[in-house]
Design a protein around this motif. Structure first.
Motif, short mmCIF file in Angstrom:
data_model
loop_
_atom_site.label_atom_id
_atom_site.label_comp_id
_atom_site.label_asym_id
_atom_site.label_seq_id
_atom_site.Cartn_x
_atom_site.Cartn_y
_atom_site.Cartn_z
N GLY A 76 0.44 -1.50 -0.18
CA GLY A 76 0.06 0.14 0.04
C GLY A 76 0.93 1.09 0.12
N GLY A 77 0.11 1.98 -0.32
CA GLY A 77 0.40 3.51 0.07
C GLY A 77 -0.24 4.63 -0.30
N SER A 78 -0.23 6.07 -0.61
CA SER A 78 -0.64 7.53 -0.50
C SER A 78 -2.08 6.90 -0.88
CB SER A 78 -0.17 8.07 -0.91
OG SER A 78 0.65 8.05 -2.09
N PHE A 79 -2.03 5.98 -2.32
CA PHE A 79 -3.52 5.84 -3.47
C PHE A 79 -3.79 4.64 -2.96
CE2 PHE A 79 -0.76 8.94 -5.86
CZ PHE A 79 -1.71 9.44 -5.80
N VAL A 80 -3.54 3.87 -2.60
CA VAL A 80 -4.15 2.01 -1.80
C VAL A 80 -3.78 1.77 -0.67
CG1 VAL A 80 -3.73 -0.63 -2.73
CG2 VAL A 80 -3.73 1.73 -4.56
N PHE B 36 11.92 -4.30 -12.93
CA PHE B 36 11.38 -3.72 -13.80
C PHE B 36 9.96 -4.32 -13.30
CE2 PHE B 36 9.30 -3.57 -18.19
CZ PHE B 36 9.29 -2.02 -18.13
N CYS B 37 9.64 -5.40 -13.28
CA CYS B 37 8.13 -6.38 -12.80
C CYS B 37 7.86 -5.35 -11.73
CB CYS B 37 8.33 -7.37 -12.78
SG CYS B 37 8.20 -8.24 -14.24
N ARG B 38 8.69 -5.61 -10.50
CA ARG B 38 8.41 -5.01 -9.31
C ARG B 38 8.24 -3.32 -9.14
NH1 ARG B 38 12.97 -5.13 -4.52
NH2 ARG B 38 13.52 -3.36 -5.66
N GLY B 39 8.88 -2.64 -10.14
CA GLY B 39 8.48 -1.07 -10.97
C GLY B 39 6.82 -1.25 -11.29
N LEU B 40 6.69 -1.65 -11.84
CA LEU B 40 5.87 -1.63 -12.39
C LEU B 40 4.48 -2.20 -11.92
CD1 LEU B 40 5.56 -3.22 -16.23
CD2 LEU B 40 5.69 -1.43 -15.74
N LYS B 41 4.49 -2.14 -10.60
CA LYS B 41 3.70 -3.42 -9.47
C LYS B 41 4.01 -1.97 -8.66
CE LYS B 41 4.09 -8.38 -9.88
NZ LYS B 41 4.49 -9.48 -8.93
N GLU B 42 4.45 -2.10 -7.87
CA GLU B 42 4.06 -0.68 -7.50
C GLU B 42 4.00 0.58 -7.73
OE1 GLU B 42 8.83 0.21 -5.99
OE2 GLU B 42 8.69 -1.46 -4.18
N ARG B 43 4.14 1.25 -9.06
CA ARG B 43 4.00 2.20 -9.77
C ARG B 43 2.93 2.24 -9.87
NH1 ARG B 43 6.89 5.39 -6.54
NH2 ARG B 43 8.83 5.08 -6.33
N ARG B 44 2.29 1.26 -10.00
CA ARG B 44 0.94 0.99 -11.33
C ARG B 44 0.11 1.80 -10.60
NH1 ARG B 44 -1.44 -5.00 -10.96
NH2 ARG B 44 -1.62 -5.09 -8.97
N HIS B 45 -0.50 1.91 -9.32
CA HIS B 45 -1.68 2.69 -8.87
C HIS B 45 -1.53 4.63 -8.53
CE1 HIS B 45 -3.87 -0.55 -7.16
NE2 HIS B 45 -2.32 -1.69 -6.72
N ASP B 46 0.22 4.51 -8.83
CA ASP B 46 0.64 5.92 -8.81
C ASP B 46 0.44 6.97 -10.16
OD1 ASP B 46 0.94 5.80 -6.21
OD2 ASP B 46 3.24 5.76 -6.14
N ARG C 219 -4.05 9.88 -12.27
CA ARG C 219 -4.26 10.74 -13.60
C ARG C 219 -4.62 10.31 -15.10
NH1 ARG C 219 1.58 11.08 -13.02
NH2 ARG C 219 0.71 11.73 -10.69
N ILE C 220 -5.27 9.30 -15.29
CA ILE C 220 -5.30 9.33 -16.53
C ILE C 220 -6.61 10.46 -17.33
CG2 ILE C 220 -6.95 7.67 -18.26
CD1 ILE C 220 -5.68 5.36 -16.03
N THR C 221 -7.86 10.96 -15.79
CA THR C 221 -8.13 11.42 -15.97
C THR C 221 -7.70 13.12 -16.19
OG1 THR C 221 -10.28 10.23 -14.86
CG2 THR C 221 -10.27 13.61 -14.91
N GLN C 222 -6.22 13.39 -15.71
CA GLN C 222 -5.27 14.72 -15.39
C GLN C 222 -5.34 14.95 -17.00
OE1 GLN C 222 -3.25 14.46 -12.69
NE2 GLN C 222 -4.67 15.36 -11.25
N VAL C 223 -4.50 13.55 -17.73
CA VAL C 223 -4.28 13.67 -19.21
C VAL C 223 -5.22 13.83 -20.42
CG1 VAL C 223 -2.81 12.03 -20.49
CG2 VAL C 223 -2.01 12.11 -18.26
#
Length: 298
Positions: A28-32, A240-250, A256-260
């Motif tokens: 978890g983190g700030s979003f999850v 690389f896979c760990r980075g995707l799993k950690e950052r995908r929610h950020d 983020r998609i709505t902002q873009v």
């Protein structure tokens, strides 16, 4: 290690740290929302001990944990030390059971060394210099009180008593307030001086004594060839896979998609029906590039 051995090692650490209930839960983190603070701390400890290091540093591993979980973690660290590994940890206000789990103790006060030696010999040492608890208390609390200069419920050595008596005589001459207990500075200076004259020389002599090293250890240390558990491609793919799993929610969150999408629509409207083939259209696009860059930066 094979993949099955790695999984088995990871599961052993999970069960030893009591994380089997949340083994499939995201950190978890700030979003999850993820695991709790105590579980997160245990995950950090497991991340360090899973590679079976020969030297392990831990900063307050029991802070924020209940007494049972803290005892479980310290017992795990004690078992690691029993196998010949070195475990160094800072710990604040341990219970009496945790205190006696440690083999050696370093007591610091204001950056100075007040005691270094076996944990079982700490209380006899302070008793020998005239510092004894007046009531039954946790040895760790007693030592922390001394390190902070708090002499409540602690017998004061005769040297400090004499010093306080002399200071009180001087204060009576000047009609100042009389101190009944030694100050924290006086206690600190007394403990530092006692350690330097009674223990420091013996401990330094022990530390400087040469240790016997086997031939196999010498060959391992001096060998220029080093074996790695994984090759470069495996390390890159895992990270690389760990980075995707950690950052995908950020980076792949709906916010983020709505902002873009909203930014793209706004920027597209700025050049709607703009004709770059005419001088007026070129001037219109050139004049709007600067504010668009500022908008993106915001």
């Amino acid at each position: 290690m094979t993949r099955e051995q790695k999984k088995e090692r990871a599961m052993d650490i999970i069960y030893e740290l009591g994380l089997e209930r949340c083994q499939d839960t995201m950190i978890g983190g700030s979003f999850v929302r993820g695991v709790s603070g105590g579980e997160r701390k245990r995950v950090c400890i497991g991340n360090e001990i899973i590679i079976n290091p020969s030297l392990l540093f831990l900063d307050e591993p029991t802070s924020g944990l209940d007494s049972t979980t803290a005892l479980r973690i310290v017992q795990l660290l004690h078992d690691i030390a029993e196998t010949g590994k070195t475990v160094i940890t800072t710990i604040h206000q341990p219970s009496s059971r945790l205190f006696h789990k440690f083999d050696k103790l370093i007591l610091l006060g204001r950056g100075s060394l007040l005691y270094f030696g076996k944990t079982a010999e700490a209380m006899p040492y302070f008793s020998s210099i005239g510092c004894n608890p007046l009531i039954a208390m946790n040895p760790a609390e007693f030592l922390l009180d001394l390190a902070n200069g708090n002499t409540n419920d602690v017998s004061v050595p005769s040297e400090l008593d004499d010093k306080v008596h002399m200071e009180n005589q001087n204060l009576q001459d000047t009609n100042s307030k009389i101190n009944l207990r030694p100050s924290a500075q006086d206690v600190h200076e007394y403990l530092v001086d006692a350690y330097e004259h009674r223990v420091a020389y013996k401990e330094k002599k022990k530390l400087l004594a040469p240790l016997p090293i086997s031939d196999d250890m010498k060959a391992t240390i001096t060998s220029s060839k080093r074996e790695w558990g994984t090759n470069w491609c495996q390390q890159y793919s895992i990270l690389f896979c760990r980075g995707l799993k950690e950052r995908r929610h950020d980076y792949l969150s709906w916010m983020r998609i709505t902002q873009v999408i909203a930014t793209s629509i706004i920027l597209g409207l700025l050049w709607w029906h703009s004709d770059p083939t005419t001088p007026k259209g070129l001037q219109d696009q050139a004049s709007k590039q600067v504010p668009c860059v500022s908008f993106l930066a915001c």
